[in-house]
Every structure is written in structure tokens, then in C-alpha cells.
Design an enzyme around this catalytic site. Structure first.
Site, PDB file in Angstrom:
ATOM      1  N   HIS A   1      -7.658  -1.432   1.640  1.00 13.36           N
ATOM      2  CA  HIS A   1      -6.372  -0.958   1.085  1.00 13.36           C
ATOM      3  C   HIS A   1      -5.265  -1.973   1.345  1.00 13.36           C
ATOM      4  CE1 HIS A   1      -3.675   2.411  -0.231  1.00 13.36           C
ATOM      5  NE2 HIS A   1      -2.818   1.512   0.226  1.00 13.36           N
TER       6      HIS A   1
ATOM      7  N   TRP B   1       7.769  -2.808   2.719  1.00 15.55           N
ATOM      8  CA  TRP B   1       7.450  -1.664   3.574  1.00 15.55           C
ATOM      9  C   TRP B   1       7.203  -2.054   5.023  1.00 15.55           C
ATOM     10  CZ3 TRP B   1       5.707  -2.401  -1.401  1.00 15.55           C
ATOM     11  CH2 TRP B   1       6.128  -1.445  -2.340  1.00 15.55           C
TER      12      TRP B   1
ATOM     13  N   GLN C   1       2.760   2.881  -9.322  1.00 13.01           N
ATOM     14  CA  GLN C   1       3.680   3.060  -8.184  1.00 13.01           C
ATOM     15  C   GLN C   1       4.780   4.091  -8.456  1.00 13.01           C
ATOM     16  OE1 GLN C   1       4.447   0.989  -4.783  1.00 13.01           O
ATOM     17  NE2 GLN C   1       5.097   3.131  -4.851  1.00 13.01           N
TER      18      GLN C   1
ATOM     19  N   HIS D   1      -3.532   6.698  -3.683  1.00 13.14           N
ATOM     20  CA  HIS D   1      -2.591   7.014  -2.611  1.00 13.14           C
ATOM     21  C   HIS D   1      -2.465   8.535  -2.653  1.00 13.14           C
ATOM     22  CE1 HIS D   1      -1.664   2.781  -2.783  1.00 13.14           C
ATOM     23  NE2 HIS D   1      -0.797   2.889  -1.806  1.00 13.14           N
TER      24      HIS D   1
ATOM     25  N   ASP E   1      -2.878  -2.440   4.350  1.00  9.62           N
ATOM     26  CA  ASP E   1      -1.864  -1.882   3.454  1.00  9.62           C
ATOM     27  C   ASP E   1      -0.777  -2.910   3.102  1.00  9.62           C
ATOM     28  OD1 ASP E   1      -0.587  -0.067   1.839  1.00  9.62           O
ATOM     29  OD2 ASP E   1       0.072   1.273   3.433  1.00  9.62           O
TER      30      ASP E   1
ATOM     31  N   GLU F   1       0.761  10.662   0.930  1.00  9.38           N
ATOM     32  CA  GLU F   1       1.388   9.759   1.916  1.00  9.38           C
ATOM     33  C   GLU F   1       2.779  10.306   2.212  1.00  9.38           C
ATOM     34  OE1 GLU F   1       1.852   5.675   0.732  1.00  9.38           O
ATOM     35  OE2 GLU F   1       2.392   5.034   2.754  1.00  9.38           O
TER      36      GLU F   1
HETATM   37 FE   FE2 Z   1      -0.665   1.566  -0.043  1.00 10.11          FE
END
Ligand code: FE2
Length: 426
Positions: A57, A315, A152, A210, A309, A213
Site C-alpha cells: 500500500h 500526509w 481520491q 481504502h 502508505d 480510514e
Molecule cells: Fe493510502
């Protein structure tokens, strides 16, 4: 005459003094004390030889963009998504490709030779998709790069989301992604899971979403994902990524859910470095850890792997393509400190991750690809503890990277002078 013979290696299953013979890119024999002529002979000196690391991932379209155009000040997932939205219109394909290639260099040096990367399909230009397909082609001689079509901004929430995702798949993206918890309502989230699983079933593709989350215990899209996997006959072909809401669910519901996940053959990827960073941000104290229930899922027979990730992106500002760092954090956050638990954390970034990715020829058995890494460690626990130096990295019998042994030379009165930090040999 063999191409390569490695002797005196420790293996992750605990065997020591082992030899591996390699011919034409494959392992031809694994046995103690082999003797044979070889073009290249390596004495592993009792160090650990492991199948290469796999990252199931990642987000390669965003990597190494830290600080562009600014830094995530709140540290939340939502500011990260907003920041990525600010960055997207400024992106140029060649810069994105260059950053991804630089990351792949890091990966090879860390013995990471298989990466599943989500790639954002939200923009109708599909610029990230085109860029990552180019990267996939360029790194093919040294990294298995698998791409996931990742909407996304929400496949139903963003205009043209379904069409963009379908076009990405037409271009050759390998896996169907999704983000049900980011759709406008729980119902829309469930609809997106159904639609995306049906798309995968029609196209004969794998699924990696995803999923949940969030710290919201009512985010239950993993339940729908497991149901759809079973309904559509996709057992063993579907992965739920993150699944952090499971951390906050009540135990009664989790006790119903976990067997359903196991029954559906859905695997789970936790991302310990990112989950511990992004989750629990709305809490005061106590702050939740926000990683999914790793040991409980494993105990129920679910295949659980760890991903990295993010590395230096909107992020997360840390990371260096080191899957042992992910395993190290996973071990701590999940409190998997027993010998069995530590070993399971090592498997989460090797065999379990390879299984999520459906990699062929993976492992250290006879007939597998000769794609492995020699670590400056005596066993998997040592490797995680040290985030051990990668001494040599091979892919299909070809040496791709090498680093000298790390030794600190001390000048102390009456004490041995070389320090390697490895566990004492027994
Ligand atoms: Fe991710």
C-alpha cells in the site's frame, strides 16, 4: 556451474547454516552446507537472508512532494487530502516521474522490490495515471510496480469519477480502488463498494479499497466489501486497506465482523506509520491509536500485511522506503511483542504482503525467483529491532544493490572494539 551460491545464511523460518543455489534467476536448491562451483559465491556469515520486502500500500504519485506547496499543519487526513487538492493543479508529469524514480532507487537500496501504489484518478486529465504507467514501465527491470485506480475525491462524490476510473483501467491500471468513507453518505459509500467490486468482477481484476480510514466506529464499509467479495466470487482477490474504524468499534460488533472478513477471503493492509500519525487527531486524552485490529484479524485467519502508505508527502513527512520501519511501528502499536507476534510483523512486510499482491515466484523455496535481501541481522526480530542494514539485494539472481557492513569502531580500555548491535550468536 551455478550462477550464484550463498552459504551460511540464516532464514526467516529459523534455519541456520543454510545454502541457496541459484541458476538462471531461480532458486534451484535450499539445503545446509551445499558445495558447488559458482560464478559468484557469497558467505553470508550467519546473517539473515529474506525474500525481498513488499509494500502492499503506497502512493507513488504523491511521494517526495513534502512541502509542496506547503506543509500539512494540522497533521490530519482531511488537511492532507485538501493539500493534495492544492498541489494537483501544479503537478507536472516529468516532476512526478522523477520523484517516483528517486523513490524507487531508495526502495531497491532497502530491498523493497514489489510495490502496490494507488494512483489518483479523480482528475479528468489522468495525469498521475499516465505518469505512473510510465514509471511502471521504466522500473520493470527492477521493481514489480502494481497500480491501483484510486478515486481520491470519491468515485461517486466527484463529477465524472466513474468515467475517469474506467478510463484509467482501460489504460492498463491493474487493480480497482475506492474510498467509500469519503463518499457523501454511508449509502453512497456502500453503493461505491458494490459498483467497484462489480467493475473488478467484469474485468477480471483485483480490488484494493481504502476502507473506513476514519475514527468513526459507525464506518462499516468493510462489512459491505466482505459481502460483495463473497457475492461476486472474488474470494482471495479483494483487499481492505487501513480499516482503522475497526479500532474504535465496540467489541461485540467486531466479534461478528472479523469472522465475516475471514469467511470472505478479504485481506487487510494496515499502515502503522500513517495510522498512528493521522488517526486520533480529534481526540483529547486518551488518544486512540487508530490502527486496525491486527492480531485479532490474524488469529481469525485473515491475511494481514503492513504498508508504508506515504513517504514525504501531504500526509506524512517521514519515511525512506524502509518496510522494516513499518514492521517496527506495527509491532509497537499492535503490542505484538511475543516471539510469535514479532515474526508475524516480519511476515506482514514479506510473505503476507506478497500474497495481497498475488506475486508469483515469491519466497525462498526451490523454484522461486532468486529475489532476496541479505540483512545485517541474525533473525527477523533482530532485523525489525535494528531496521537492519541491507548488505546485498538480488532480483532474479542479479545483484542490484550492496552496502558495507555497519560497524562502529570503539576505542575503549579493555573492551572489544567493534559494535554491530546484532543479537549474540547462539
Ligand atoms: Fe493510502
Amino acid at each position: 556451474m551455478l550462477d550464484l551460491l550463498i552459504t551460511n545464511a540464516a532464514l526467516p523460518d529459523g534455519r541456520t547454516g543454510m545454502s541457496l543455489a541459484v541458476q538462471a534467476g531461480r532458486i534451484t536448491e535450499v539445503a545446509p552446507g551445499l558445495q558447488a562451483q559458482a560464478h559468484e559465491a557469497i558467505d553470508a556469515q550467519g546473517y539473515l537472508l529474506s525474500p525481498h520486502f513488499c509494500d502492499p500500500h503506497f502512493h507513488m504519485d504523491a511521494t517526495l512532494s513534502y512541502g509542496l506547496p506547503r506543509v500539512n499543519e494540522s497533521g490530519t487526513l482531511l488537511e492532507g487530502i485538501a493539500l493534495w487538492g492544492e498541489l494537483k493543479p501544479l503537478l507536472k508529469a516529468e516532476d512526478m516521474i522523477e520523484r517516483a524514480l528517486a523513490y524507487c532507487d531508495w526502495a531497491v537500496a532497502r530491498g523493497l522490490l514489489a510495490i502496490r501504489s494507488h494512483v489518483d484518478t479523480s482528475d479528468p486529465s489522468l495525469l498521475p495515471v499516465q505518469a505512473m504507467l510510465e514509471v511502471k514501465k521504466r522500473v520493470a527491470p527492477y521493481i514489480d510496480l502494481q497500480l491501483v485506480a484510486f478515486p481520491q475525491d470519491g468515485v461517486l462524490r466527484s463529477p465524472g469519477g466513474v468515467d475517469n476510473l474506467q478510463r484509467a483501467l482501460d489504460l492498463g491500471v491493474d487493480v480497482v480502488g475506492g474510498i467509500p468513507h469519503f463518499e457523501r453518505t454511508m449509502e453512497q459509500g456502500a453503493s461505491s463498494v458494490r459498483l467497484l467490486c462489480e467493475t473488478a468482477a467484469q474485468r477480471g481484476l483485483l480490488v484494493d479499497m481504502h476502507c473506513d480510514e476514519t475514527d468513526d466506529p459507525m464506518s462499516r464499509h468493510i462489512e459491505t466489501l466482505a459481502f460483495e467479495a463473497q457475492r461476486l466470487g472474488l474470494q482471495g482477490r479483494v483487499n481492505g486497506s487501513h480499516c482503522t474504524s475497526m479500532h474504535s468499534m465496540d467489541n461485540y460488533y467486531a466479534s461478528k465482523l472479523i469472522p465475516l472478513i475471514a469467511e470472505s477471503g478479504v485481506s487487510v493492509v494496515a499502515n502503522p506509520l500513517i495510522n498512528i500519525t493521522l488517526q486520533g487527531r480529534h481526540d483529547t486524552y486518551p488518544k486512540r491509536r487508530g490502527m486496525t485490529r491486527v492480531p485479532e484479524l490474524m488469529a481469525a485467519g485473515v491475511n494481514v500485511a503492513f504498508g508504508h502508505d506515504c513517504v514525504m508527502d501531504p500526509w506524512y513527512g517521514g519515511g525512506s522506503a524502509d518496510m522494516l520501519e513499518a514492521a517496527h511501528m506495527g509491532m509497537h502499536v499492535a503490542q505484538m511483542t511475543s516471539q510469535k507476534g514479532i515474526h508475524a510483523c516480519f511476515e506482514a512486510v514479506t510473505v503476507n504482503a506478497a500474497k495481497v499482491m498475488h506475486l508469483e515466484g515469491y519466497g525462498l523455496a526451490q523454484g522461486c525467483d532468486a529475489s532476496f535481501v541479505l540483512l545485517q541481522a541474525r533473525n527477523p526480530g533482530d532485523a525489525i529491532r535494528l531496521r537492519a542494514n541491507r548488505l546485498k539485494v538480488w532480483r532474479k539472481g542479479k545483484l542490484l544493490a550492496a552496502a558495507p557492513e555497519q560497524v562502529a569502531r570503539l576505542d575503549l580500555p579493555g573492551r572489544p572494539a567493534d559494535v554491530r548491535f546484532t543479537a549474540p550468536s547462539r
